[in-house]
Design an enzyme around this catalytic site. Structure first.
Site, mmCIF file in Angstrom:
data_model
loop_
_atom_site.group_PDB
_atom_site.id
_atom_site.type_symbol
_atom_site.label_atom_id
_atom_site.label_comp_id
_atom_site.label_asym_id
_atom_site.label_seq_id
_atom_site.Cartn_x
_atom_site.Cartn_y
_atom_site.Cartn_z
ATOM 1 N N GLY A 1 65.113 43.605 -66.508
ATOM 2 C CA GLY A 1 64.053 43.859 -65.537
ATOM 3 C C GLY A 1 62.707 43.383 -66.054
ATOM 4 N N GLY B 1 68.330 47.320 -59.447
ATOM 5 C CA GLY B 1 67.454 46.509 -58.598
ATOM 6 C C GLY B 1 67.515 45.041 -58.991
ATOM 7 C CD GLU C 1 70.372 47.222 -66.042
ATOM 8 O OE1 GLU C 1 69.356 46.535 -66.104
ATOM 9 O OE2 GLU C 1 70.623 47.954 -65.063
HETATM 10 C C1 5RP Z 1 68.073 45.843 -63.384
HETATM 11 C C2 5RP Z 1 67.554 47.215 -63.554
HETATM 12 C C3 5RP Z 1 66.133 47.347 -63.960
HETATM 13 O O1 5RP Z 1 66.065 48.064 -65.141
HETATM 14 C C4 5RP Z 1 65.414 48.052 -62.852
HETATM 15 O O2 5RP Z 1 65.587 47.294 -61.674
HETATM 16 C C5 5RP Z 1 63.927 48.190 -63.168
HETATM 17 O O3 5RP Z 1 63.340 46.936 -63.176
HETATM 18 P P1 5RP Z 1 61.782 46.737 -63.379
HETATM 19 O O4 5RP Z 1 61.487 47.084 -64.798
HETATM 20 O O5 5RP Z 1 61.562 45.285 -63.072
HETATM 21 O O6 5RP Z 1 61.085 47.643 -62.409
HETATM 22 O O7 5RP Z 1 68.209 48.200 -63.378
HETATM 23 O O8 5RP Z 1 69.396 45.859 -62.956
#
Ligand code: 5RP
Length: 272
Positions: free
Chosen positions: A66, A136, A143
């Site tokens: 992310g 997201g 993860e």
């Molecule tokens: C990706 C994730 C990210 O950790 C999550 O979407 C948060 O992202 P960001 O730091 O850009 O807000 O789960 O799969």
């Protein structure tokens, strides 16, 4: 300049005898830019605090995915250089792997390092019990695996991710990774069981669906009401074709929230 400073800038009109003050208010575009800058600063504060408090010499560290994790890797790389630390990094995605390599950090994997000291990762939303929505960025499966292999799982987020109950802040739903041939039956089953809608995530700069690092699809399940997330997570995982859900229940030990005022707020998981 501070947030307040951007919003109301008073100037004197040149050439005017009475020198009337002209109040220049920020345009919606400027407000958006300020909000984005504040969020980026908050991400950085959270990331630096987590790396400083949880990473020590001779550790194996899981590196999340992310935009927030980018700050954590920056900080980790700086500490490794300055303190001559010996740190081994296990990535949670193609993006994380690239970050590790680009920062000159030592790259490994779960074959060689199946037990990690700590994993640091971002989240899309965090509730009062530290239940997370993740995925997201579409990297939820790796993860969850890497977080599950770590003795400590620490989350970094900005203030916008902080929620009393899931769904209050994050409106895009729970990401669910599915085997491509099963996306229609899985989507129908989820809706039949729990309501809401489950939509295939479409790519933005490519025609067709998002394809994950594991060559699967993502469904984004928009739920309509609060649920028992532990039960929902188990039930969805039982549907044939589901690879993993973006519900991280009872996994995170601590969350660092970077706040708008420059503080870092820490929330620990409830003791069972
Ligand atoms: C990706 C994730 C990210 O950790 C999550 O979407 C948060 O992202 P960001 O730091 O850009 O807000 O789960 O799969």
């Amino acid at each position: 300049m501070s947030f307040r400073g951007w919003l109301g800038v008073a100037k004197l009109l040149p050439g005017s005898s009475r020198r009337r003050p002209l109040v220049v208010t920020a345009s919606p575009k400027t407000n958006t830019r300020v909000a984005v800058n504040m969020a980026e600063e908050a991400k950085k504060l959270a990331a630096y605090a987590a790396v400083d408090n949880h990473v020590q010499n001779n550790q194996v560290v899981g590196v999340g995915s992310g935009s927030t994790i980018v700050y954590a890797v920056d900080r980790l790389a700086a500490r490794v250089r300055q303190e001559k630390m010996n740190i081994i990094c296990v990535p949670t995605s193609f993006q994380a792997r690239q970050l590790i390599v680009q920062h000159g950090l030592m790259l490994s994997d779960l074959d060689r390092h199946p037990e990690l000291d700590v994993t640091i990762d971002g989240a899309d939303e965090v509730d009062a019990d530290l239940t997370l929505i993740k995925g997201g960025g579409g990297c939820l499966t790796q993860e969850k695996i890497v977080a599950g292999c770590a003795r400590h799982f620490v989350v970094i987020a900005d203030y916008r991710k902080d929620s009393k109950a899931l769904g209050q802040q994050w409106k895009k739903g729970v990401p669910i990774e599915v085997v491509p041939m099963a996306y229609v039956p899985v989507s129908r089953r989820i809706v039949r069981l729990f309501g809401g809608e489950a939509n295939l995530r479409m790519a933005v700069s490519k025609a067709g669906p998002v394809v994950t690092d594991n060559s699967n699809f993502i469904l984004d399940w928009k739920f309509e009401r609060p649920h028992n997330w532990k039960d929902v997570n188990s039930a969805i995982k039982m549907i044939p074709g589901v690879v993993e859900t973006g519900l991280f229940v009872a996994m995170a030990e601590r969350v660092y929230f970077g706040m708008e005022d420059g503080r870092v707020q820490v929330r620990d998981a409830p003791i069972d």
